[in-house]
Design a protein around this motif. Sequence first.
Motif, short mmCIF file in Angstrom:
data_model
loop_
_atom_site.label_atom_id
_atom_site.label_comp_id
_atom_site.label_asym_id
_atom_site.label_seq_id
_atom_site.Cartn_x
_atom_site.Cartn_y
_atom_site.Cartn_z
N HIS A 1 0.82 -1.21 0.00
CA HIS A 1 0.00 0.00 0.00
C HIS A 1 0.86 1.27 0.00
CE1 HIS A 1 -3.84 -2.11 0.95
NE2 HIS A 1 -2.99 -3.02 1.42
N GLU B 1 -3.32 4.01 -4.96
CA GLU B 1 -3.30 3.41 -3.62
C GLU B 1 -2.29 2.29 -3.46
OE1 GLU B 1 -7.02 2.55 -1.48
OE2 GLU B 1 -8.04 3.18 -3.31
N THR C 1 -8.00 -4.09 1.79
CA THR C 1 -8.71 -3.47 2.91
C THR C 1 -9.30 -2.14 2.47
OG1 THR C 1 -7.13 -4.45 4.46
CG2 THR C 1 -8.39 -2.59 5.27
N GLY C 2 -10.44 -1.81 3.02
CA GLY C 2 -11.04 -0.51 2.74
C GLY C 2 -12.16 -0.24 3.73
N THR D 1 -18.33 -4.78 0.43
CA THR D 1 -17.15 -3.91 0.55
C THR D 1 -15.90 -4.66 0.12
OG1 THR D 1 -18.18 -2.74 2.42
CG2 THR D 1 -15.80 -2.47 2.13
N GLU E 1 -8.86 -2.05 -6.18
CA GLU E 1 -7.42 -2.05 -5.93
C GLU E 1 -6.65 -2.97 -6.86
OE1 GLU E 1 -7.17 -2.91 -1.74
OE2 GLU E 1 -7.59 -0.84 -1.19
N GLU F 1 -13.65 -3.33 -2.90
CA GLU F 1 -12.26 -2.93 -2.65
C GLU F 1 -11.27 -3.77 -3.45
OE1 GLU F 1 -10.75 -0.46 -1.07
OE2 GLU F 1 -12.63 0.48 -0.46
#
Length: 159
Positions: free
Chosen positions: A49, A122, A62-63, A74, A82, A78
Motif C-alpha cells: 500500500h 493506492e 482493505t477498505g 465492501t 485495488e 475494494e
Amino acid sequence: MLSRFAAWIWHGLRGGVQWRVLWMSHAKFMVGVTGVVRDERQRVLLLRHRMWSRKRPWGLPTGFAVKGEEFGDTVVREVREETGLDVAVGRLVRLNSGFKLRVEVAYEAHVTGGTLRIDPFEILEARWFAVDELPDGLLDSHRRLIAETPAGRSHVPTR
C-alpha cells in the motif's frame, strides 16, 4: 421518579429528535473491511500500500464500508478497485472493535476472475504469497488473520 420523567421526555421528543440525541451521545465508528483472498493454489493476495507506513506497507485488501453497504460487498468492491480481480466472499472471520473509533470486519474470499491490474494511486504492488513465504513488512494483524484462515479450511465457494 427520575426514570419516569426521563421516559416521558424521551417519548415526547419523537423519532427524528430521538435519533439526533442518540447520534450525538454515542461513539461514531468507521467500518474497516478486510478480505483474506486466496487463489486456486491457496496462496494469499497481498498488496503493498502506498499510503501505509514504509515499515509495514504489505497487507490484505482493505477498505472502508460506505453508508448502507453490506460488508461482504465492501470486500468485493475494494478488491476490484485495488486489483481488478473479482472475488466471491465467504465466511466472516473477524468482527471486533479496532483502533480508536473503528470497527474491523474480515471475510474469507476466493478469486473468481478478472485481470490483475493495480490502482497505482493506492497500491504499489500486488502479489500472491504462499502462507510460509509471507513478506517482511506485513501488518501483524493481517499475519494473524492469514494464520486464522488456513488453506483447506476455507468456506468460500470456488469457481
